[in-house]
Design a protein around this motif. Sequence first.
Motif, PDB file in Angstrom:
ATOM      1  N   ASP A  53      -0.204  13.661  -5.934  1.00  0.00           N
ATOM      2  CA  ASP A  53      -0.101  12.226  -5.677  1.00  0.00           C
ATOM      3  C   ASP A  53       0.628  11.559  -6.841  1.00  0.00           C
TER       4      ASP A  53
ATOM      5  N   ASP B 102       0.817  -1.214   0.000  1.00  0.00           N
ATOM      6  CA  ASP B 102       0.000   0.000   0.000  1.00  0.00           C
ATOM      7  C   ASP B 102       0.858   1.274   0.000  1.00  0.00           C
TER       8      ASP B 102
ATOM      9  N   ARG C 234      -0.915   4.044 -10.212  1.00  0.00           N
ATOM     10  CA  ARG C 234      -1.425   2.748  -9.749  1.00  0.00           C
ATOM     11  C   ARG C 234      -0.953   1.645 -10.702  1.00  0.00           C
TER      12      ARG C 234
ATOM     13  N   ALA D  31       2.310   4.770  -0.984  1.00  0.00           N
ATOM     14  CA  ALA D  31       1.883   6.023  -1.603  1.00  0.00           C
ATOM     15  C   ALA D  31       3.035   7.015  -1.546  1.00  0.00           C
TER      16      ALA D  31
ATOM     17  N   LEU E  31       2.343   8.211  -6.451  1.00  0.00           N
ATOM     18  CA  LEU E  31       2.028   6.782  -6.329  1.00  0.00           C
ATOM     19  C   LEU E  31       0.825   6.629  -5.404  1.00  0.00           C
ATOM     20  N   ARG E  32      -0.072   5.705  -5.770  1.00  0.00           N
ATOM     21  CA  ARG E  32      -1.316   5.551  -5.007  1.00  0.00           C
ATOM     22  C   ARG E  32      -1.562   4.079  -4.711  1.00  0.00           C
ATOM     23  N   GLY E  33      -1.207   3.652  -3.510  1.00  0.00           N
ATOM     24  CA  GLY E  33      -1.565   2.301  -3.054  1.00  0.00           C
ATOM     25  C   GLY E  33      -0.923   1.173  -3.836  1.00  0.00           C
ATOM     26  N   ILE E  34       0.390   1.236  -3.996  1.00  0.00           N
ATOM     27  CA  ILE E  34       1.121   0.193  -4.741  1.00  0.00           C
ATOM     28  C   ILE E  34       1.464  -0.966  -3.801  1.00  0.00           C
TER      29      ILE E  34
ATOM     30  N   LEU F  73       2.052   0.719 -15.124  1.00  0.00           N
ATOM     31  CA  LEU F  73       1.506   1.732 -14.230  1.00  0.00           C
ATOM     32  C   LEU F  73       0.697   2.757 -15.019  1.00  0.00           C
TER      33      LEU F  73
END
Length: 222
Positions: free
Chosen positions: A23, A10, A220, A12, A25-28, A216
Motif C-alpha cells: 500500500d 479517498d 496518508r 488509494a 497511498l491510503r485514503g488521500i 505525508l
Amino acid sequence: MSDPVFHLSDVALSLKGNAGSVDILRGISLDVQAGETIALTGPSGSGKSSLLMVMGGLEQATSGTVEALGQNLTTMSEDGLSQFRRGKMGIVFQSFHLIPTMTALENVATPLEIAGDSNAFEKAAEALETVGLAHRTGHYPAQMSGGEQQRVALARACAPRPAILLADEPTGNLDSANGAAIMDLLFSLRDQYGATLVLVTHDPNLADRCDRAISLADGRIA
C-alpha cells in the motif's frame, strides 16, 4: 468559489511486489484551487512522489477518484490521459529526462510538434529565452551542466503554457546555488502563466514559499 483544479477523493494506490501487494497511498482526499502552490512533504517512502504521479495521471489509482480540471482521470485510458496532459500539464522530474540525441531546441519543440503546433520551434525558442538559454538552443544535453539541463526541462514543461505544473524534486540533482536559481525560475514561470503548481520537496525553505505544505506519512496526509 470556483471548482478546484484538483479534486482527490479517498485515493488509494497499491503496487504488487515480490512479497505481495504494497500500500503506497491510503485514503488521500485533497482539493487544490486554481493558482495555488502546494508543497508535498514528508520522509522518503511516505508516498509524496506517488501522489504527484497519480495527480498527473502517470500512475493509475487503485481506488478512489482523481479529478483534474473537471476531468475524471481514473476512468481514462492511457491514450486519453496522454491527450489530456498534452498542453494542460507541464511535468518536471528530478532527473531531467531530456532526449540525449536532440538539441535543447528540439527537446523543447518535440512535445509541441506532437501536439500539432505549427509554431513549435518558435515557441520552443521563446521558452528557452525565458529560462535564460537562448545561447544554448543548438547544444545537446551532454554539452550542458545539470542546472542548464533542468532549465531545458522547465522550458519544455512550460512552453505549452499549461494550467498545471507538477514538479518532482526539481532541485534534487543540483547544488544549492543551481537549485535556488531553478526554484526562483519555477515560481517566476508559475506567475507568468498563472499556473497551479504542485511540487514534491524535502526542502523546508522551499515548502515555506508555497501557499500550503501537505505532509505525508505512511501514505496518508499527516
